[in-house]
Design an enzyme around this catalytic site. Structure first.
Site, PDB file in Angstrom:
ATOM      1  N   THR A  27       0.870  -1.179   0.000  1.00 59.58           N
ATOM      2  CA  THR A  27       0.000   0.000   0.000  1.00 59.58           C
ATOM      3  C   THR A  27       0.905   1.227   0.000  1.00 59.58           C
ATOM      4  O   THR A  27       2.120   1.117   0.196  1.00 59.58           O
ATOM      5  CB  THR A  27      -0.916   0.042   1.249  1.00 59.58           C
ATOM      6  N   VAL A  82       7.348  -2.377   7.114  1.00 60.54           N
ATOM      7  CA  VAL A  82       7.264  -0.913   7.156  1.00 60.54           C
ATOM      8  C   VAL A  82       7.907  -0.338   5.894  1.00 60.54           C
ATOM      9  O   VAL A  82       9.026  -0.711   5.524  1.00 60.54           O
ATOM     10  CB  VAL A  82       7.968  -0.358   8.421  1.00 60.54           C
ATOM     11  N   LYS A  83       7.178   0.564   5.250  1.00 57.28           N
ATOM     12  CA  LYS A  83       7.666   1.157   3.991  1.00 57.28           C
ATOM     13  C   LYS A  83       8.178   2.563   4.287  1.00 57.28           C
ATOM     14  O   LYS A  83       7.466   3.380   4.894  1.00 57.28           O
ATOM     15  CB  LYS A  83       6.499   1.213   3.024  1.00 57.28           C
ATOM     16  N   VAL A  84       9.401   2.831   3.874  1.00 66.34           N
ATOM     17  CA  VAL A  84       9.980   4.169   4.089  1.00 66.34           C
ATOM     18  C   VAL A  84      10.499   4.716   2.755  1.00 66.34           C
ATOM     19  O   VAL A  84      10.907   3.947   1.883  1.00 66.34           O
ATOM     20  CB  VAL A  84      11.154   4.129   5.115  1.00 66.34           C
TER      21      VAL A  84
END
Ligand code: E4P
Length: 217
Positions: A27, A82-84
């Site tokens: 997402t 976790v997307k960074v």
């Protein structure tokens, strides 16, 4: 090649999941906004639905807040990734979260150098954006190939997650290059089944079934 579905649409994920095509979900803030739902709530629902990693993106820009958000997101479920973003704040956050045992997807990658930095920061996934490079008349698939070569040169374990995929041909090309994962909208994954000769062949078989009155059950 693993398939991630690039959406926050629960019904679309459930539909594809039943065919065995969902190895994970990605997402981003735009997809969450499109769902019209609370990020924590919809992400938890997705995590409950699929076994594989579910990427949820931080929205802060500074390292401290990004880290706090990443730790908060990581508590949603064991399969959170976790997307960074690919900034120094993102890389610093990636290093800490990875050291803590959280999966990290470093997103918005547009160059080999950026992918190299993400691997050194311990990223689980690097997300090079194919379609957005193609939009600029560059070749997004060249980037996938170059990152594959660079990672293989040094044996980096960071997985190449081909992103911003717009067509079934992108899926084919990513698979031929050897991307570890491709994330695509549900419609693109569905379009992969299409072939005019399959349709034509099936029409012919069905005509003969009717003519001969073939029954199995
Ligand atoms: C996935 O992780 C990305 O956020 C997504 O593939 C971006 O796709 P887009 O360029 O079509 O928005």
């Amino acid at each position: 090649m693993k398939f991630f579905v690039d959406t926050a649409d629960i019904d679309a994920i459930r539909d594809l999941n039943e065919t065995g095509m969902v190895d994970g979900v990605t997402t981003n803030p735009s997809l969450i906004a499109k769902s019209g739902r609370d990020i924590m709530e919809v992400t938890k629902e997705i995590c409950d639905l699929v076994d594989g990693p579910v990427s949820a993106e931080v929205v802060a820009l500074d390292h401290e807040s990004m880290l706090a958000e990443g730790r908060h997101l990581a508590k949603i479920a064991d399969n959170i990734c976790v997307k960074v973003p690919l900034t120094w704040a993102g890389l610093r956050t990636c290093k800490i979260l990875s050291d803590e045992g959280t999966k990290v997807n470093v997103t918005l990658c547009f160059s080999v150098n950026q992918a190299l930095l993400a691997a050194k920061a311990g990223a689980t996934y690097i997300s090079p954006f194919i379609g957005r490079l193609d939009d600029l008349n560059l070749d997004g698939m060249d980037l996938i190939q170059d990152i594959r070569t660079m990672y293989d040169n040094y044996g980096y374990e960071t997985q190449i997650l081909a992103a911003s995929i717009r067509t079934a041909n992108h899926m084919k090309d990513a698979a031929l290059i050897g991307a570890d994962v491709a994330t695509a909208p549900p419609g693109v994954i569905k379009a992969m089944v299409n072939h005019v000769l399959t349709d034509k062949g099936l029409d012919g078989f069905m005509a003969d079934v009717k003519k001969a009155g073939i029954k199995i059950l």
